[in-house]
Design an enzyme around this catalytic site. Structure first.
Site, PDB file in Angstrom:
ATOM      1  N   ASP A  36     -15.189  38.564  89.316  1.00 39.09           N
ATOM      2  CA  ASP A  36     -14.217  37.555  88.361  1.00 39.09           C
ATOM      3  C   ASP A  36     -14.282  36.192  88.186  1.00 39.09           C
ATOM      4  O   ASP A  36     -14.452  35.375  89.221  1.00 39.09           O
ATOM      5  CB  ASP A  36     -13.208  37.444  87.555  1.00 39.09           C
ATOM      6  N   GLN A  67     -18.884  37.008  73.156  1.00 39.58           N
ATOM      7  CA  GLN A  67     -18.959  36.799  74.832  1.00 39.58           C
ATOM      8  C   GLN A  67     -20.893  37.188  74.968  1.00 39.58           C
ATOM      9  O   GLN A  67     -21.514  38.100  74.341  1.00 39.58           O
ATOM     10  CB  GLN A  67     -18.455  37.660  75.500  1.00 39.58           C
ATOM     11  N   ARG A  97     -11.159  44.976  69.971  1.00 43.08           N
ATOM     12  CA  ARG A  97     -10.164  45.211  71.044  1.00 43.08           C
ATOM     13  C   ARG A  97      -9.043  45.395  70.445  1.00 43.08           C
ATOM     14  O   ARG A  97      -8.076  44.523  70.406  1.00 43.08           O
ATOM     15  CB  ARG A  97     -10.423  44.677  72.488  1.00 43.08           C
ATOM     16  N   ASP A 150     -18.733  50.509  76.773  1.00 39.65           N
ATOM     17  CA  ASP A 150     -17.012  49.986  77.784  1.00 39.65           C
ATOM     18  C   ASP A 150     -15.991  51.069  78.179  1.00 39.65           C
ATOM     19  O   ASP A 150     -15.396  50.549  76.965  1.00 39.65           O
ATOM     20  CB  ASP A 150     -17.749  48.759  78.049  1.00 39.65           C
ATOM     21  N   SER A 164     -16.361  38.435  83.910  1.00 40.81           N
ATOM     22  CA  SER A 164     -16.459  39.255  84.439  1.00 40.81           C
ATOM     23  C   SER A 164     -17.926  39.277  84.602  1.00 40.81           C
ATOM     24  O   SER A 164     -18.525  40.103  83.723  1.00 40.81           O
ATOM     25  CB  SER A 164     -15.842  40.505  84.192  1.00 40.81           C
ATOM     26  N   GLU A 171     -10.062  32.737  82.948  1.00 40.24           N
ATOM     27  CA  GLU A 171     -10.763  33.804  83.697  1.00 40.24           C
ATOM     28  C   GLU A 171     -12.337  33.805  82.564  1.00 40.24           C
ATOM     29  O   GLU A 171     -12.471  34.167  80.982  1.00 40.24           O
ATOM     30  CB  GLU A 171     -10.628  35.234  82.985  1.00 40.24           C
TER      31      GLU A 171
END
Length: 345
Positions: A246, A126, A111, A57, A262, A259
């Site tokens: 979201d 996640q 990340r 991704d 997503s 949030e």
């Protein structure tokens, strides 16, 4: 740049031992409920994938993946995943998952370009999930149905936390509120996207904002989306575009929207070609993932990610994601956090 929100008078409601017990209970209970609600089976996921296959991704298209050479493959490069949005759809096809059923997995990512704050860490954990669907289910109504099932699992999990720790009172409303990002813009035209999220989530407690990735009437996007997983460009009967969104809840500790997920209906052949053209990334059509999709080798699907640490942070009323997971934080942030009563793991 890193940024720290310091809630006035913050004091954790749980000590470290209670926090660890809560994290374990939340993760066990929620994933079981998610699996039952959406009919998902657990699968094992990769930590890294080969570079250049279009499987990783690319988020907003600018974040750099952590890469390393593989000695036994002639120093071919591997990338630590950002998420498993595309890998999951390949897995649905390879496992021959029937329509109406799907998979979920524990996704761990790095990340390195993340801007660190109360909600953003270098380490991302996640539940990534993907469910095969019928072509006729490419509708806003089906998207809403799936969102409501996920939200029902969230409400049940919050009650579990209350049973374990009575000092943590339930806050989630029984129903989630749906709004399109264009409607949100029209409601708060003078606010930034994040300010609009805060305003609507403060009002309703739990919100699903639809149609994220396409340009709005002001010429700007509510938020970025890669062109090759969520369908953010298909017209809908209400005059808007997009079959994704979201899920946000009101974080009373930080005083901001949070949030948690997503997700969206994934691109079909037509949506992929349209979104690659819109974003000027048509060269991706030659990549492995994209070729399989364009050759109709992948099922229609809906999927998304649900932040594990963020979910625990919300339920346990923590001020920083670093109170839930172990990661690397700037020394200055650690110092400021400790002075504010926030103890990072």
């Amino acid at each position: 740049m890193s940024y720290l929100i310091k809630p006035a008078g913050y004091k954790s409601l749980l000590n470290l031992s209670q926090t660890e017990l809560g994290i374990k209970a939340i993760k066990d209970f929620f994933q079981q409920n998610l699996s039952s609600e959406l009919r998902l089976r657990r699968v094992t996921a990769p930590l890294f994938v080969l570079k250049g296959m279009g499987i990783n991704d690319d988020l907003n298209g600018v974040e750099r993946a952590v890469t390393f050479p593989i000695k036994d493959l002639g120093d071919a490069k591997a990338e630590i995943v950002h998420s498993l949005a595309k890998w999951k759809r390949l897995t649905l096809a390879d496992y021959q998952i029937e329509e109406g059923y799907g998979i979920y997995t524990d996704m761990n990512a790095i990340r390195s370009d993340e801007e660190l704050d109360n909600l953003h860490s270098l380490y991302v954990d996640q539940w990534d999930w993907e469910r095969a669907m019928k072509p006729e289910e490419r509708t806003i109504d089906f998207l809403k149905e799936i969102v409501e099932r996920i939200y029902a699992a969230m409400v049940r999990t919050e009650y579990l936390v209350y049973e374990m720790f009575p000092a943590i009172k339930p806050q989630l409303p029984q129903k989630i509120y749906f709004i399109h990002s264009e409607e949100l813009l029209q409601r708060y035209p003078s606010l930034t996207p994040k300010e609009r999220e805060d305003a609507i989530t403060r009002e309703y407690g739990a919100v699903f904002i639809m149609g994220i990735g396409a340009k709005l009437s002001n010429g700007e996007k509510h938020d970025g989306r890669a062109p090759d997983y969520d369908d953010w460009s298909t017209p809908t009967p209400d005059g808007h575009v997009g079959l994704n969104g979201d899920l946000l809840v009101w974080n009373s500790v930080l005083g901001h929207a949070l949030e948690l997920s997503s997700m969206g209906i994934r691109v079909d052949r037509e949506a992929l070609l349209r979104q690659l053209a819109l974003t000027g990334t048509e060269e991706r059509k030659t990549l492995y993932f994209h070729q399989r999709l364009l050759n109709d080798e992948l099922p229609q699907s809906i999927g998304g990610g649900i932040g594990q640490s963020r979910l625990c942070m919300f339920y346990l009323r923590k001020a920083h994601i670093g109170e839930i997971q172990s990661s690397i934080w700037p020394d200055e942030m650690r110092k400021e956090a400790r002075e504010a009563g926030i103890y990072l793991i």
